[in-house]
Write an enzyme that holds these catalytic residues in place. Sequence first.
Site, mmCIF file in Angstrom:
data_model
loop_
_atom_site.group_PDB
_atom_site.id
_atom_site.type_symbol
_atom_site.label_atom_id
_atom_site.label_comp_id
_atom_site.label_asym_id
_atom_site.label_seq_id
_atom_site.Cartn_x
_atom_site.Cartn_y
_atom_site.Cartn_z
ATOM 1 N N SER A 141 -16.744 -76.006 -45.236
ATOM 2 C CA SER A 141 -16.570 -76.863 -46.431
ATOM 3 C C SER A 141 -17.566 -78.277 -45.788
ATOM 4 C CB SER A 141 -15.239 -77.315 -46.657
ATOM 5 O OG SER A 141 -15.109 -78.705 -47.315
ATOM 6 N N TYR A 165 -6.383 -80.142 -43.460
ATOM 7 C CA TYR A 165 -7.143 -78.922 -44.032
ATOM 8 C C TYR A 165 -8.531 -78.897 -43.475
ATOM 9 C CZ TYR A 165 -10.630 -76.869 -47.252
ATOM 10 O OH TYR A 165 -11.547 -75.978 -47.629
ATOM 11 N N LYS A 169 -10.929 -76.584 -40.610
ATOM 12 C CA LYS A 169 -12.488 -76.138 -40.918
ATOM 13 C C LYS A 169 -13.403 -76.389 -39.610
ATOM 14 C CE LYS A 169 -12.096 -74.205 -44.917
ATOM 15 N NZ LYS A 169 -11.984 -72.697 -45.016
HETATM 16 P P1 NAD Z 1 -8.671 -69.462 -53.330
HETATM 17 O O1 NAD Z 1 -7.358 -69.781 -52.862
HETATM 18 O O2 NAD Z 1 -8.920 -69.237 -54.644
HETATM 19 O O3 NAD Z 1 -8.959 -68.151 -52.226
HETATM 20 C C1 NAD Z 1 -8.332 -67.956 -50.925
HETATM 21 C C2 NAD Z 1 -7.621 -66.526 -51.006
HETATM 22 O O4 NAD Z 1 -7.125 -66.442 -49.778
HETATM 23 C C3 NAD Z 1 -6.581 -66.468 -52.129
HETATM 24 O O5 NAD Z 1 -6.659 -65.212 -52.770
HETATM 25 C C4 NAD Z 1 -5.439 -66.248 -51.006
HETATM 26 O O6 NAD Z 1 -4.282 -65.571 -51.576
HETATM 27 C C5 NAD Z 1 -6.114 -65.639 -49.599
HETATM 28 N N1 NAD Z 1 -5.516 -66.083 -48.479
HETATM 29 C C6 NAD Z 1 -4.797 -67.137 -48.075
HETATM 30 N N2 NAD Z 1 -4.423 -66.992 -46.749
HETATM 31 C C7 NAD Z 1 -4.448 -65.920 -46.685
HETATM 32 C C8 NAD Z 1 -4.004 -64.928 -45.659
HETATM 33 N N3 NAD Z 1 -3.309 -65.508 -44.488
HETATM 34 N N4 NAD Z 1 -3.978 -63.731 -45.416
HETATM 35 C C9 NAD Z 1 -4.487 -63.099 -46.539
HETATM 36 N N5 NAD Z 1 -5.101 -63.813 -47.626
HETATM 37 C C10 NAD Z 1 -4.890 -65.155 -47.693
HETATM 38 O O7 NAD Z 1 -9.647 -70.508 -52.544
HETATM 39 P P2 NAD Z 1 -11.412 -70.542 -52.909
HETATM 40 O O8 NAD Z 1 -11.262 -71.849 -53.799
HETATM 41 O O9 NAD Z 1 -12.023 -69.267 -53.456
HETATM 42 O O10 NAD Z 1 -11.886 -70.919 -51.389
HETATM 43 C C11 NAD Z 1 -12.229 -69.788 -50.514
HETATM 44 C C12 NAD Z 1 -12.562 -70.333 -49.414
HETATM 45 O O11 NAD Z 1 -13.709 -71.295 -49.460
HETATM 46 C C13 NAD Z 1 -11.448 -71.006 -48.501
HETATM 47 O O12 NAD Z 1 -11.701 -70.979 -47.119
HETATM 48 C C14 NAD Z 1 -11.666 -72.687 -48.848
HETATM 49 O O13 NAD Z 1 -11.304 -73.386 -47.908
HETATM 50 C C15 NAD Z 1 -13.350 -72.683 -48.990
HETATM 51 N N6 NAD Z 1 -13.983 -73.777 -49.540
HETATM 52 C C16 NAD Z 1 -13.278 -73.878 -50.870
HETATM 53 C C17 NAD Z 1 -13.780 -75.012 -51.501
HETATM 54 C C18 NAD Z 1 -13.471 -75.086 -53.108
HETATM 55 O O14 NAD Z 1 -13.505 -76.307 -53.746
HETATM 56 N N7 NAD Z 1 -12.839 -74.107 -53.843
HETATM 57 C C19 NAD Z 1 -14.682 -75.913 -50.920
HETATM 58 C C20 NAD Z 1 -15.061 -75.604 -49.687
HETATM 59 C C21 NAD Z 1 -14.663 -74.662 -49.072
#
Ligand code: NAD
Length: 356
Positions: A141, A165, A169
């Site tokens: 991120s 958080y 990362k």
């Molecule tokens: P999201 O919460 O929609 O998706 C994450 C998924 O991981 C969910 O379906 C959840 O059920 C699953 N999950 C979490 N912990 C788990 C575990 N221990 N075992 C199995 N499954 C698990 O989030 P997103 O927005 O799709 O983000 C995806 C990734 O991108 C994350 O790592 C997040 O930190 C990173 N990210 C997101 C953003 C954003 O703004 N959405 C920005 C930068 C980075």
Amino acid sequence: MSFPFLADSTNTGTTGVKTILVTGGMGFIGSHVCVSLLEENQQVIIVDNLCNSNKKVLSRIEKITGKVPAFYSVDLMDEEALSSVFKRHNIDAVIHFAALKAVGESSQIPLSYYHNNITGSLVLFKVMEKYQVLNLVFSSSATVYGENNPIPYAEHFPLSATSPYGRTKVMIEDILQDVFKANPKWNISLLRYFNPIGAHPSGLMGEDPNGIPNNLMPYIAQVAVGKRDVLSVFGGDYPTPDGTGVRDYIHVVDLASGHSKALQKLFAAEFPSIDAYNLGAGKGYSVLDVVKAFEKSSGKDIHYVIVPRREGDIAEFYADTTKAAKELDWQVENSLDDMCRDTWNWQQKNPNGYQS
Ligand code: NAD
Ligand code: UDP
């Protein structure tokens, strides 16, 4: 562990078809990446414990692509269950999305964040090493640039974080640097996302936050659809053109294509490496720019009120996208108007997200 949605379990090896394990593939970004991989005829296996997603995502993926990925309802921290997925499939690469991601919540329950994100990643990397699956794309991120770097952010800048958080990362990036140093057969892409918004153009998949949205775009969309009365704009006195915070918004479909490009690079690499890439549009829009663009796309008035700054926010950041353009041959195609149009389409068709 359940095996209800099991697709073909072996890859075809010589045809260029790859088998990609997607952790967190039921989530907002992961589901869009699964669609784009399936559209490229890759085999997709999802591991997700559904702690922040809905099983309906699978049928939406099928509606869009005509294919159903293999799905395992497994927690990454369950080493035995995860190992059995690796035993069952001949996996070529992993895209690791699974994490808890709410910045504010991470300060309230830091142990849960460190446990889920760090332990889950450690178990995954251990199992990958055991099965010699060493191609990895990791969801990082822009938060890893902390608050003291100049803009635009470039990949070589020093890393730091301002929330538990964000620290997960930075820590996972550091862990992967150590893992690569110890075993240079690992081939790793660290993708630093800026502000992913938008939805699939079909209106079948999009962001489905639990409760009151923390992020700007889902909040605006809920005001537009009448679920919330008014948007609180956090701060009107930043040193930005209109005084509101500036961010680099990227359409989730463009983000998905960045993952395909990162995988292509891993598979084509003569020598394995570990590289970080910014995935952003490379330009900033203010909160009020986004409000205006959404009003234009939706034809709705977005009522807003300027309130004090949100703790931990910084005035402005956006990506230097030179490295991703040059080394991944990737750039965004969708504009802010496209992001608003697709978010509005998703929100209208699914006012209660996947519960609709
Ligand atoms: P999201 O919460 O929609 O998706 C994450 C998924 O991981 C969910 O379906 C959840 O059920 C699953 N999950 C979490 N912990 C788990 C575990 N221990 N075992 C199995 N499954 C698990 O989030 P997103 O927005 O799709 O983000 C995806 C990734 O991108 C994350 O790592 C997040 O930190 C990173 N990210 C997101 C953003 C954003 O703004 N959405 C920005 C930068 C980075
Ligand atoms: N923001 C806002 N009101 C909200 C949510 C966010 O004014 O209800 C602002 C926030 O201060 C920042 C921008 O919108 O300037 C993007 O915030 P978001 O939480 O979506 O992403 P961040 O960049 O903070 O991860």
